[in-house]
Design an enzyme around this catalytic site. Sequence first.
Site, PDB file in Angstrom:
ATOM      1  N   GLY A  12       0.817  -1.096  -0.019  1.00 23.62           N
ATOM      2  CA  GLY A  12      -0.097   0.064   0.179  1.00 23.62           C
ATOM      3  C   GLY A  12       0.941   1.112  -0.181  1.00 23.62           C
ATOM      4  O   GLY A  12       0.728   2.253  -0.815  1.00 23.62           O
ATOM      5  N   LYS A  13       1.901   1.183   0.792  1.00 20.76           N
ATOM      6  CA  LYS A  13       2.814   2.357   0.835  1.00 20.76           C
ATOM      7  C   LYS A  13       3.505   2.559  -0.405  1.00 20.76           C
ATOM      8  O   LYS A  13       3.518   3.724  -0.970  1.00 20.76           O
ATOM      9  CB  LYS A  13       3.893   2.146   2.053  1.00 20.76           C
ATOM     10  CG  LYS A  13       3.525   2.528   3.352  1.00 20.76           C
ATOM     11  CD  LYS A  13       4.830   2.441   4.086  1.00 20.76           C
ATOM     12  CE  LYS A  13       4.501   2.847   5.504  1.00 20.76           C
ATOM     13  NZ  LYS A  13       5.725   2.762   6.512  1.00 20.76           N
ATOM     14  N   GLU A  37      14.940  -1.585  13.187  1.00 24.00           N
ATOM     15  CA  GLU A  37      14.172  -0.274  13.629  1.00 24.00           C
ATOM     16  C   GLU A  37      14.494   0.053  14.949  1.00 24.00           C
ATOM     17  O   GLU A  37      14.625  -0.811  15.867  1.00 24.00           O
ATOM     18  CB  GLU A  37      12.384  -0.433  13.390  1.00 24.00           C
ATOM     19  CG  GLU A  37      12.025  -0.328  12.001  1.00 24.00           C
ATOM     20  CD  GLU A  37      10.728   0.215  12.240  1.00 24.00           C
ATOM     21  OE1 GLU A  37      10.081   0.601  13.309  1.00 24.00           O
ATOM     22  OE2 GLU A  37       9.998   0.362  11.205  1.00 24.00           O
ATOM     23  N   ASP A  66       8.571   6.009   7.825  1.00 19.67           N
ATOM     24  CA  ASP A  66       7.927   5.499   9.178  1.00 19.67           C
ATOM     25  C   ASP A  66       6.778   6.455   9.243  1.00 19.67           C
ATOM     26  O   ASP A  66       6.800   7.477   9.288  1.00 19.67           O
ATOM     27  CB  ASP A  66       9.172   5.782  10.263  1.00 19.67           C
ATOM     28  CG  ASP A  66       8.521   4.952  11.387  1.00 19.67           C
ATOM     29  OD1 ASP A  66       8.387   3.785  11.343  1.00 19.67           O
ATOM     30  OD2 ASP A  66       8.689   5.482  12.279  1.00 19.67           O
ATOM     31  N   TYR A 144      -4.607   1.378   9.248  1.00 22.86           N
ATOM     32  CA  TYR A 144      -5.860   2.203   9.938  1.00 22.86           C
ATOM     33  C   TYR A 144      -6.695   3.056   9.072  1.00 22.86           C
ATOM     34  O   TYR A 144      -7.302   3.698   9.401  1.00 22.86           O
ATOM     35  CB  TYR A 144      -5.175   2.932  11.038  1.00 22.86           C
ATOM     36  CG  TYR A 144      -4.118   2.370  12.303  1.00 22.86           C
ATOM     37  CD1 TYR A 144      -4.724   1.765  13.172  1.00 22.86           C
ATOM     38  CD2 TYR A 144      -2.837   2.363  12.082  1.00 22.86           C
ATOM     39  CE1 TYR A 144      -3.932   0.983  13.953  1.00 22.86           C
ATOM     40  CE2 TYR A 144      -2.079   1.619  13.341  1.00 22.86           C
ATOM     41  CZ  TYR A 144      -2.747   1.191  14.050  1.00 22.86           C
ATOM     42  OH  TYR A 144      -1.803   0.491  15.057  1.00 22.86           O
ATOM     43  N   ASP A 145      -6.449   2.975   7.764  1.00 20.60           N
ATOM     44  CA  ASP A 145      -7.341   3.683   6.787  1.00 20.60           C
ATOM     45  C   ASP A 145      -8.652   3.631   7.058  1.00 20.60           C
ATOM     46  O   ASP A 145      -9.532   4.765   6.984  1.00 20.60           O
ATOM     47  CB  ASP A 145      -6.873   3.206   5.310  1.00 20.60           C
ATOM     48  CG  ASP A 145      -5.643   4.101   4.871  1.00 20.60           C
ATOM     49  OD1 ASP A 145      -5.099   5.121   5.599  1.00 20.60           O
ATOM     50  OD2 ASP A 145      -5.170   3.617   3.792  1.00 20.60           O
ATOM     51  N   LYS A 163      -6.457  10.162  -1.642  1.00 23.20           N
ATOM     52  CA  LYS A 163      -5.398   9.956  -0.319  1.00 23.20           C
ATOM     53  C   LYS A 163      -4.111  10.632  -0.512  1.00 23.20           C
ATOM     54  O   LYS A 163      -3.774  11.615   0.254  1.00 23.20           O
ATOM     55  CB  LYS A 163      -5.190   8.615  -0.035  1.00 23.20           C
ATOM     56  CG  LYS A 163      -4.491   8.311   1.297  1.00 23.20           C
ATOM     57  CD  LYS A 163      -4.238   6.819   1.863  1.00 23.20           C
ATOM     58  CE  LYS A 163      -3.412   7.222   3.240  1.00 23.20           C
ATOM     59  NZ  LYS A 163      -2.724   5.533   3.315  1.00 23.20           N
ATOM     60  N   HIS A 168      -0.652  12.229   5.372  1.00 20.28           N
ATOM     61  CA  HIS A 168       0.873  12.813   5.957  1.00 20.28           C
ATOM     62  C   HIS A 168       1.664  12.210   5.076  1.00 20.28           C
ATOM     63  O   HIS A 168       2.666  12.948   4.985  1.00 20.28           O
ATOM     64  CB  HIS A 168       0.694  11.887   7.078  1.00 20.28           C
ATOM     65  CG  HIS A 168       0.158  10.322   7.121  1.00 20.28           C
ATOM     66  ND1 HIS A 168      -0.896   9.930   6.339  1.00 20.28           N
ATOM     67  CD2 HIS A 168       0.958   9.170   7.156  1.00 20.28           C
ATOM     68  CE1 HIS A 168      -1.092   8.814   6.480  1.00 20.28           C
ATOM     69  NE2 HIS A 168       0.048   8.374   7.275  1.00 20.28           N
ATOM     70  N   ARG A 169       1.573  11.199   4.215  1.00 18.23           N
ATOM     71  CA  ARG A 169       2.685  10.677   3.621  1.00 18.23           C
ATOM     72  C   ARG A 169       2.982  11.683   2.428  1.00 18.23           C
ATOM     73  O   ARG A 169       4.156  12.005   1.894  1.00 18.23           O
ATOM     74  CB  ARG A 169       2.296   9.392   3.166  1.00 18.23           C
ATOM     75  CG  ARG A 169       3.486   8.494   2.226  1.00 18.23           C
ATOM     76  CD  ARG A 169       3.236   7.205   2.096  1.00 18.23           C
ATOM     77  NE  ARG A 169       3.235   6.592   3.569  1.00 18.23           N
ATOM     78  CZ  ARG A 169       2.252   5.916   4.281  1.00 18.23           C
ATOM     79  NH1 ARG A 169       1.040   5.980   3.618  1.00 18.23           N
ATOM     80  NH2 ARG A 169       2.194   5.554   5.517  1.00 18.23           N
TER      81      ARG A 169
HETATM   82  P1  IMP Z   1       4.998   1.577   9.724  1.00 16.91           P
HETATM   83  O1  IMP Z   1       5.393   3.071   9.102  1.00 16.91           O
HETATM   84  O2  IMP Z   1       5.028   0.712   8.258  1.00 16.91           O
HETATM   85  O3  IMP Z   1       5.846   1.169  10.933  1.00 16.91           O
HETATM   86  O4  IMP Z   1       3.735   1.783   9.872  1.00 16.91           O
HETATM   87  C1  IMP Z   1       3.024   1.602  11.275  1.00 16.91           C
HETATM   88  C2  IMP Z   1       1.663   0.995  11.245  1.00 16.91           C
HETATM   89  O5  IMP Z   1       0.813   1.979  10.756  1.00 16.91           O
HETATM   90  C3  IMP Z   1       1.317  -0.275  10.479  1.00 16.91           C
HETATM   91  O6  IMP Z   1       0.523  -1.065  11.199  1.00 16.91           O
HETATM   92  C4  IMP Z   1       0.916   0.540   9.189  1.00 16.91           C
HETATM   93  O7  IMP Z   1      -0.048  -0.291   8.555  1.00 16.91           O
HETATM   94  C5  IMP Z   1       0.141   1.807   9.600  1.00 16.91           C
HETATM   95  N1  IMP Z   1      -0.142   2.590   8.608  1.00 16.91           N
HETATM   96  C6  IMP Z   1       1.087   3.355   8.191  1.00 16.91           C
HETATM   97  N2  IMP Z   1       0.924   4.368   7.285  1.00 16.91           N
HETATM   98  C7  IMP Z   1      -0.466   4.257   7.290  1.00 16.91           C
HETATM   99  C8  IMP Z   1      -1.459   4.951   6.335  1.00 16.91           C
HETATM  100  O8  IMP Z   1      -1.026   5.674   5.610  1.00 16.91           O
HETATM  101  N3  IMP Z   1      -2.851   4.508   6.685  1.00 16.91           N
HETATM  102  C9  IMP Z   1      -3.295   3.648   7.736  1.00 16.91           C
HETATM  103  N4  IMP Z   1      -2.187   3.041   8.429  1.00 16.91           N
HETATM  104  C10 IMP Z   1      -1.172   3.251   8.093  1.00 16.91           C
END
Ligand code: IMP
Length: 189
Positions: A12-13, A37, A66, A144-145, A163, A168-169
């Site tokens: 997704g990212k 990490e 992150d 968490y979307d 989105k 935030h991204r």
């Molecule tokens: P990380 O940046 O991959 O460590 O993400 C931490 C947690 O937040 C993971 O469970 C991701 O699925 C969730 N997360 C990160 N970015 C998003 C987003 O843009 N939308 C929803 N959940 C996110």
Amino acid sequence: MKTIYFVTGNVGKMQEVKKLCEGAGIHIQQVEYPYPELQCDDMEEIARHGAQDAANHLGKRIIVEDAGLFISALNGFPGPYSSYVFKTLGNEGILKLMAGIKNRKACFKSVVGYCEPNGEAVTFSGAVDGEIAREIKGEHGFGYDPIFIHDGKTFGELTTEEKNKVSHRYGALKKFIEWFNTCDKKIFN
Ligand code: IMP
């Protein structure tokens, strides 16, 4: 097009980052590398350390990202522990924790870390405000979307393009892209 390697296992990212960067003339190639990490509360420090480690180990221009969800009524929880909490409690667990709580304010934060081999890592951050939904809604996105409401809809109800206009991204990557594309100290291939 200049190529940057994005260290992530999150599809997704990858989709979001690829669309944002390719629109700005930067080609993104996914690479999986389990960078250690840092166990700390500072997301910028985590991204800086991860980018440096991955760039030196892989010998490539690297970005890492992150992100975390910060819920006001829970004093910022899960924050830097968002990944672990998503795996253990998931969205349903968060909704249970929030049951009966009126203050639904939350925000997503993102930090992008960029580094070249043997270089100094730099970081860029972005954030978006919203609210925790009362039920899971939407089929798009990830993590968490489906429980994060921004402007009347959950992120799970938005397409990647939608989105990417507010997230935030997007906020963090916009700063990175501007910096990367104007930085004349860099020598590109
Ligand atoms: P990380 O940046 O991959 O460590 O993400 C931490 C947690 O937040 C993971 O469970 C991701 O699925 C969730 N997360 C990160 N970015 C998003 C987003 O843009 N939308 C929803 N959940 C996110």
